[in-house]
Design an enzyme around this catalytic site. Structure first.
Site, PDB file in Angstrom:
ATOM      1  N   SER A 232      37.898 -93.098  56.023  1.00  0.00           N
ATOM      2  CA  SER A 232      39.126 -93.180  55.242  1.00  0.00           C
ATOM      3  C   SER A 232      38.431 -93.224  53.707  1.00  0.00           C
ATOM      4  O   SER A 232      37.424 -94.016  53.477  1.00  0.00           O
ATOM      5  CB  SER A 232      39.901 -94.411  55.183  1.00  0.00           C
TER       6      SER A 232
ATOM      7  N   GLU B 188      44.500 -85.430  66.232  1.00  0.00           N
ATOM      8  CA  GLU B 188      45.765 -85.530  65.393  1.00  0.00           C
ATOM      9  C   GLU B 188      45.852 -83.937  64.800  1.00  0.00           C
ATOM     10  O   GLU B 188      47.064 -83.566  65.053  1.00  0.00           O
ATOM     11  CB  GLU B 188      45.774 -86.547  64.293  1.00  0.00           C
TER      12      GLU B 188
ATOM     13  N   LYS C 243      37.937 -98.019  58.299  1.00  0.00           N
ATOM     14  CA  LYS C 243      38.827 -97.127  59.413  1.00  0.00           C
ATOM     15  C   LYS C 243      37.919 -96.120  59.882  1.00  0.00           C
ATOM     16  O   LYS C 243      36.928 -95.561  59.324  1.00  0.00           O
ATOM     17  CB  LYS C 243      39.883 -96.293  58.479  1.00  0.00           C
TER      18      LYS C 243
ATOM     19  N   HIS D 275      57.749 -94.406  80.640  1.00  0.00           N
ATOM     20  CA  HIS D 275      58.554 -94.831  79.541  1.00  0.00           C
ATOM     21  C   HIS D 275      57.684 -95.548  78.527  1.00  0.00           C
ATOM     22  O   HIS D 275      57.939 -96.566  77.727  1.00  0.00           O
ATOM     23  CB  HIS D 275      59.752 -95.849  79.891  1.00  0.00           C
TER      24      HIS D 275
END
Ligand code: ARG
Length: 458
Positions: A277, A290, A283, A156
């Site tokens: 970024s 992704e 970043k 979970h």
């Protein structure tokens, strides 16, 4: 517009119709397979006395010339041809004259395209299998190096029990190993040759179908000509297997994205596999993971698309089936690209072992072991579960871990606790005592790793 038909037509095909119908822009991808199939067909025609030896030699030489010229970039596959079959045949006739016109004897584009697609898919299955194997190698290396790297195991997405990095990565090893099994099953089942099925009902020429099947590396010739030209089951099976591979890659990507976040800090993706970024200088984004996760949808899409295309097709060949190609090619290229990049990303990724271990320690992942301690001292498991639950509550109140809770507090709740509780719930004990087959204990993990190594070397 170069096409293989036209005798019964009194008008030129409308330009839009021609373009809508044409497949050269994508079936050009299997020019090599098309030529391989034609060479086998011609060899068989000569063996059966349908073509002369001389005609066979001429055609074969012509086909080899086309193949070499396309490979070397001397001959471009252009949209002036309707499809790859027309391209090869027209070029052959240009090169060798009348003998070239005999290539298509006893054959239809229906069995030809069925053959080309099978040859292409079979070649690609082998290529994808090699990519999956390379990924398994990379995973096994991580496993071998991390039998003692403790980390929390989750259910979970809540910390559950401690495991090791080797064990966690080993779960993915199993998934990708099954993926290889699926690819091999498909390869075996699909390995029957449709050449000689003709348009749908075979032919009156005395073709030797077993011979072409053998020349092309098939286990046997297909047994029903109508099925031969309209079977795309293997495409569906492949896309299903590819979807499963992507699902596995996507799950792993999702974990890497989490692990790479500031909240987890379990891994650091190498600079070569991260992006920045344009606005936020701090970043470093896990774009590769992704994108792999994102591209999964496109491969699932291909599977649903072909399933839908096939569901209403009466026997035998119908033009709808031309739709099998673009999406299959795209799915294959997507999966190959994702496997290669993913492999590169995981093998260059740094594991922040201290963070993993610290996280396992402060998430009460040893609570089950504390309960098991009581069970070993005669307390029924359900009571032990309740007692340790109360201990966890105490720890949460004080902001400490079970290892840091003083012995008096343990004893206050249950006198069965002794000083050896700390040893019993240490990370080392929790992991290293779990030696049932398939568990994270290093002893059993090492046996499993040896089996995995064997499997890869087989
Ligand atoms: N481009 C076609 C396909 O991909 C080749 C077969 C054409 N057959 C036909 N009868 N028009 O399916």
């Amino acid at each position: 517009m170069a096409q293989l038909w036209g005798g019964r037509f009194t008008k030129e095909t409308d330009k839009l119709v021609y373009n809508f119908n044409a497949s050269i822009s994508f079936d050009r991808k299997f020019y090599e397979q098309d030529i391989r199939g034609s060479k086998a067909h011609v060899a068989m025609l000569a063996r059966q006395g349908i073509l002369t030896e001389e005609e066979k030699e001429k055609i074969t030489e012509g086909l080899d010339g086309i193949l070499a010229d396309v490979k070397e970039g001397k001959l471009a596959i252009t949209s002036e041809y309707e499809d790859i079959h027309s391209f090869v045949e027209a070029n052959l006739i240009d090169r060798i004259g009348d003998a070239g016109k005999k290539l298509h004897t006893g054959r239809s584009r229906n069995d030809q395209v069925a053959l080309d697609m099978k040859l292409y898919v079979r070649d690609e299955i082998d290529a994808i299998d090699a990519e999956v194997k390379a990924l398994l190698e990379a995973l096994l290396k991580i496993m071998e190096e991390n039998v003692h790297t403790y980390m929390p195991g989750f259910t979970h997405l809540q910390k559950a029990q401690p495991v090791t990095l080797a064990h966690h990565v080993g779960a993915y090893f199993e998934m990708f190993r099954r993926d290889r099994g699926r690819l091999q099953d498909i390869r075996k089942r699909m390995n029957t040759c449709p050449l000689g099925a003709g348009a749908l009902a075979g032919t009156t020429y005395p073709l030797d179908r077993e011979y072409t099947a053998e020349l092309l590396g098939f286990d046997e010739a297909t047994r029903n000509s109508m099925d031969s030209v309209s079977d795309r089951d293997y495409v569906i099976e492949l896309l299903s297997a590819l979807s499963t591979i992507m699902m596995h890659l996507s799950r792993f990507s999702e974990e890497i994205i989490l692990w790479n976040s500031n909240e987890y800090r379990f891994v650091e993706i190498d600079d070569a596999y991260s992006t920045g970024s344009s606005i936020m200088p701090q970043k470093k984004n896990p774009d590769i993971a992704e994108l792999v996760r994102g591209k999964t949808g496109r491969v699932y899409g291909a599977l649903v698309s072909i399933l839908t295309t096939m569901k209403g097709i009466p026997l035998a060949y119908n033009k709808d089936m031309q739709e099998d190609k673009e999406l299959t090619f795209d799915a294959i290229d997507t999966v190959k690209g994702c496997l290669a990049l993913f492999g590169g990303m995981v093998s260059t990724m740094q594991f922040r072992k201290e963070n993993m271990e610290a996280s396992a320690k402060n998430g009460f992942t040893n609570a089950t072991d504390a309960a098991d301690y009581l069970v070993n001292h005669g307390v029924p498991f359900r009571d032990a579960h309740g007692i340790v639950g109360q201990l966890v509550l105490k720890c949460i109140d004080q902001g400490i871990s079970l290892d840091e809770l003083p012995l008096e507090e343990y004893k206050a709740l249950c006198p069965a606790f002794e000083a050896d509780i700390y040893d019993a719930i240490s990370m080392k004990t929790c992991v290293e005592k779990r030696n049932t087959l398939g568990a994270p204990g290093p002893k059993v993990m090492e046996q499993v790793i040896a089996q995995c190594r064997d499997y890869l070397e087989r």
